[in-house]
Design an enzyme around this catalytic site. Structure first.
Site, PDB file in Angstrom:
ATOM      1  N   ASP A  11       0.948  -1.211   0.042  1.00 29.83           N
ATOM      2  CA  ASP A  11       0.049   0.108   0.013  1.00 29.83           C
ATOM      3  C   ASP A  11       0.963   1.144   0.105  1.00 29.83           C
ATOM      4  O   ASP A  11       1.751   1.363   0.992  1.00 29.83           O
ATOM      5  CB  ASP A  11      -0.972  -0.013   1.277  1.00 29.83           C
ATOM      6  N   ILE A  12       0.875   1.838  -0.927  1.00 31.23           N
ATOM      7  CA  ILE A  12       1.635   3.562  -1.291  1.00 31.23           C
ATOM      8  C   ILE A  12       1.383   4.312   0.080  1.00 31.23           C
ATOM      9  O   ILE A  12       2.389   5.101   0.433  1.00 31.23           O
ATOM     10  CB  ILE A  12       1.549   4.010  -2.620  1.00 31.23           C
ATOM     11  N   ASN A  25      -7.371  12.267 -11.104  1.00 28.75           N
ATOM     12  CA  ASN A  25      -8.080  12.657 -12.171  1.00 28.75           C
ATOM     13  C   ASN A  25      -8.094  14.105 -12.556  1.00 28.75           C
ATOM     14  O   ASN A  25      -7.631  14.609 -11.640  1.00 28.75           O
ATOM     15  CB  ASN A  25      -9.880  12.023 -11.810  1.00 28.75           C
ATOM     16  N   GLY A  33      -9.828   4.015  -5.886  1.00 29.96           N
ATOM     17  CA  GLY A  33      -8.657   3.417  -6.066  1.00 29.96           C
ATOM     18  C   GLY A  33      -7.406   4.013  -5.195  1.00 29.96           C
ATOM     19  O   GLY A  33      -7.790   4.421  -3.961  1.00 29.96           O
ATOM     20  N   ASP A  35      -6.148   7.031  -5.185  1.00 29.75           N
ATOM     21  CA  ASP A  35      -6.317   8.463  -5.222  1.00 29.75           C
ATOM     22  C   ASP A  35      -7.237   8.340  -3.825  1.00 29.75           C
ATOM     23  O   ASP A  35      -7.105   9.279  -3.037  1.00 29.75           O
ATOM     24  CB  ASP A  35      -7.299   8.797  -6.653  1.00 29.75           C
ATOM     25  N   SER A 124      -2.886   4.570 -14.393  1.00 27.23           N
ATOM     26  CA  SER A 124      -3.763   4.071 -15.215  1.00 27.23           C
ATOM     27  C   SER A 124      -4.431   2.512 -15.474  1.00 27.23           C
ATOM     28  O   SER A 124      -5.270   2.313 -16.358  1.00 27.23           O
ATOM     29  CB  SER A 124      -3.407   4.565 -16.672  1.00 27.23           C
ATOM     30  N   THR A 125      -3.700   1.761 -14.476  1.00 24.91           N
ATOM     31  CA  THR A 125      -3.998   0.349 -15.011  1.00 24.91           C
ATOM     32  C   THR A 125      -5.236  -0.080 -14.077  1.00 24.91           C
ATOM     33  O   THR A 125      -5.636  -1.400 -14.255  1.00 24.91           O
ATOM     34  CB  THR A 125      -2.870  -0.485 -14.669  1.00 24.91           C
TER      35      THR A 125
END
Ligand code: AR6
Length: 174
Positions: A11-12, A25, A33, A35, A124-125
């Site tokens: 987890d970042i 976005n 996600g 974000d 983007s994935t």
């Protein structure tokens, strides 16, 4: 060439590094996600700061404070929504990494730091549906070809599949 590239499964938002990158976005006001996780863990002040930035175009990047996170700064970048690969998706994704690295180097220079570490999610994935292997190759190639030799890069994979793809692409066997 960047200094060092590593891959991490996790987890970042938990990382104690100089900079984490957010796959945001255009509004920069949060979402799902990674974000959503970053905004939730950083706290409401992040949204207040983001509100003043006036959004962000596809492929561009903006830097903010990190508030309740352990990292020092957050770079918000907006990846492409993948349609069919014929709408400049690859170049936009490349720009995300190029512009994020440039902002990171600017942060390093402004703060007179010998070395910094920046952590990227797989931009983007997820919701934006960019094919994972292709996105991974763009991420690794773009970062490897940058000239910032005092930046360490961590690719943070939240999904096992991404972790496998990145390790294969980087030839990591252990
Ligand atoms: N740490 C690291 N990676 C994560 C985490 C986490 N905590 N959570 C998810 N991921 P996505 P996108 C991974 O959808 O495709 C948002 O709503 C996830 O497994 O977060 O660029 C924004 O507001 C995937 O590999 O971002 C935008 O509207 C990667 O992060 C849109 O989604 C990217 O998935 C952006 O879509």
């Amino acid at each position: 060439m960047v200094n060092k590239i590593t891959v991490l499964l996790g987890d970042i938002t938990t990382l104690d590094v100089d900079i984490i990158v957010n796959a945001a976005n255009n509004s920069l006001l949060g979402g799902g996600g990674v974000d959503g996780a970053i905004h939730y863990m950083a706290g409401p002040e992040l949204k207040e700061e983001c509100r003043k930035l006036g959004g962000c175009k596809d492929g561009e990047a903006k830097i903010t404070n990190a508030y309740n996170l352990k990292c020092k700064k957050i770079i918000h970048t907006v990846g492409p929504i993948y349609k069919d690969g014929k709408h400049d998706e690859e170049q936009v994704l490349r720009n995300c990494y190029i512009n994020s690295m440039a902002l990171a180097e600017q942060y390093r220079l402004e703060n007179n730091l010998d070395e910094i570490t920046i952590a990227f999610p797989c931009i983007s994935t997820g919701a934006f549906r960019f094919p994972k292997a292709r996105a991974c190759k763009i991420a690794i190639d773009t970062v490897s070809n940058s000239s910032y030799d005092k930046i360490n890069v961590i690719f943070v994979c939240y999904e096992e599949l991404d972790y496998t793809i990145y390790r294969e692409m980087l030839n990591i066997n252990n």
